[in-house]
Design a protein around this motif. Structure first.
Motif, mmCIF file in Angstrom:
data_model
loop_
_atom_site.group_PDB
_atom_site.id
_atom_site.type_symbol
_atom_site.label_atom_id
_atom_site.label_comp_id
_atom_site.label_asym_id
_atom_site.label_seq_id
_atom_site.Cartn_x
_atom_site.Cartn_y
_atom_site.Cartn_z
ATOM 1 N N PRO A 155 12.051 2.678 -10.387
ATOM 2 C CA PRO A 155 11.275 2.027 -9.329
ATOM 3 C C PRO A 155 11.979 1.905 -7.982
ATOM 4 N N ASP A 156 13.284 1.848 -7.964
ATOM 5 C CA ASP A 156 13.991 1.650 -6.689
ATOM 6 C C ASP A 156 14.397 2.969 -6.033
ATOM 7 N N GLN A 157 13.738 4.070 -6.416
ATOM 8 C CA GLN A 157 14.114 5.390 -5.925
ATOM 9 C C GLN A 157 13.201 5.836 -4.788
ATOM 10 N N PRO A 158 13.683 6.633 -3.856
ATOM 11 C CA PRO A 158 15.041 7.163 -3.813
ATOM 12 C C PRO A 158 15.997 6.180 -3.160
ATOM 13 N N SER A 159 17.267 6.361 -3.483
ATOM 14 C CA SER A 159 18.278 5.648 -2.720
ATOM 15 C C SER A 159 18.673 6.587 -1.580
ATOM 16 N N GLN A 160 19.049 6.020 -0.455
ATOM 17 C CA GLN A 160 19.349 6.844 0.711
ATOM 18 C C GLN A 160 20.671 6.422 1.325
ATOM 19 N N THR A 161 21.500 7.407 1.595
ATOM 20 C CA THR A 161 22.715 7.175 2.364
ATOM 21 C C THR A 161 22.482 7.752 3.754
ATOM 22 N N GLU A 162 23.493 7.760 4.559
ATOM 23 C CA GLU A 162 23.358 8.285 5.918
ATOM 24 C C GLU A 162 22.997 9.761 5.933
ATOM 25 N N ASP A 163 23.475 10.503 4.919
ATOM 26 C CA ASP A 163 23.264 11.948 4.951
ATOM 27 C C ASP A 163 22.577 12.532 3.721
ATOM 28 N N ALA A 164 22.025 11.702 2.821
ATOM 29 C CA ALA A 164 21.406 12.261 1.612
ATOM 30 C C ALA A 164 20.420 11.293 0.976
ATOM 31 N N TYR A 165 19.507 11.877 0.205
ATOM 32 C CA TYR A 165 18.617 11.122 -0.681
ATOM 33 C C TYR A 165 19.075 11.377 -2.110
ATOM 34 N N GLU A 166 18.979 10.347 -2.943
ATOM 35 C CA GLU A 166 19.247 10.523 -4.365
ATOM 36 C C GLU A 166 18.086 9.950 -5.162
ATOM 37 N N PHE A 167 17.628 10.727 -6.143
ATOM 38 C CA PHE A 167 16.517 10.339 -7.007
ATOM 39 C C PHE A 167 17.036 10.300 -8.446
ATOM 40 N N VAL A 168 16.568 9.319 -9.220
ATOM 41 C CA VAL A 168 16.964 9.220 -10.626
ATOM 42 C C VAL A 168 15.720 8.960 -11.476
ATOM 43 N N TRP A 169 15.554 9.777 -12.506
ATOM 44 C CA TRP A 169 14.505 9.593 -13.510
ATOM 45 C C TRP A 169 15.180 9.263 -14.844
ATOM 46 N N GLU A 170 14.490 8.510 -15.691
ATOM 47 C CA GLU A 170 14.959 8.271 -17.058
ATOM 48 C C GLU A 170 13.803 8.483 -18.018
ATOM 49 N N THR A 171 14.147 8.792 -19.272
ATOM 50 C CA THR A 171 13.097 8.920 -20.269
ATOM 51 C C THR A 171 12.554 7.533 -20.589
#
Length: 197
Positions: A155-171
């Motif tokens: 639910p808290d995705q994506p996380s964002q830094t200054e230069d990138a997005y990160e997405f995480v999925w789980e089963t």
């Protein structure tokens, strides 16, 4: 009948000896790998191409490694949600641009299942808008995971830094001992990493 028994036993013994020697000398046979080096490279080039990376003419190397703890885990937890995503051995393919500016690493399971794509490239640019980044990340999930419907974006995705997005999925499991997860990292130059853990 007795005259045929001795040659028959010798033939069976010879076959067993050959099998034992072959599997001990050839890790691919011992680990049950279904790909040879050239097929692993072909699949890695194909995967890179799906993300806009033309790597067919790049120098390459292939390696295989045994995952020591996986067999024991699979024996003690045969019904775990993680079992379909664990490999007794894995194959790594390294592709490198002739000028060294870009590198691609692909990890696959022993039967050719994609497990990780890692892209190293210089340059960058502005981050894409969040909607486009989410679409690119979803595309990575669908291309690298055989059953993407079993994964749910946290639910808290994506996380964002200054230069990138990160997405995480789980089963989606009620109380798994091990939770398979899929991570994607994108920056201004595109996909940097997609990994099944």
């Amino acid at each position: 009948m007795n005259r045929l028994l001795a040659p028959g036993i010798a033939g069976v013994a010879g076959y067993l000896l050959f099998f034992l020697l072959y599997t001990s000398a050839d890790p691919a046979a011992r680990w049950g790998l279904s790909l040879d080096r050239h097929e692993a490279r072909r699949q890695a080039v194909e995967l890179a191409g799906r993300f806009g990376l033309a790597t067919a003419d790049w120098p390459w190397a292939v390696t295989a490694e045994e995952r020591d703890l996986v067999p024991e885990y699979l024996e003690t937890h045969p019904d775990s949600a993680a079992s379909p995503y664990l490999d007794r051995a894995r194959i790594g393919v390294w592709l490198r641009a002739p000028d060294g500016a870009e590198r691609v690493r692909v990890w696959m399971g022993g039967q050719g299942q994609y497990r990780e794509l890692d892209v190293r490239r210089s340059g960058g640019g502005e981050l894409p808008d969040p909607e486009r980044a989410a679409g690119d990340a979803q595309e990575a999930l669908e291309k690298l995971v055989r059953s993407p419907g079993q994964f749910q974006l946290l639910p808290d995705q994506p996380s964002q830094t200054e230069d990138a997005y990160e997405f995480v999925w789980e089963t989606v499991e009620e109380s798994p001992e091990v939770v398979p997860r899929f991570e994607v990292r994108l920056d201004g130059s595109g996909l940097r990493r997609a990994r099944l853990e």
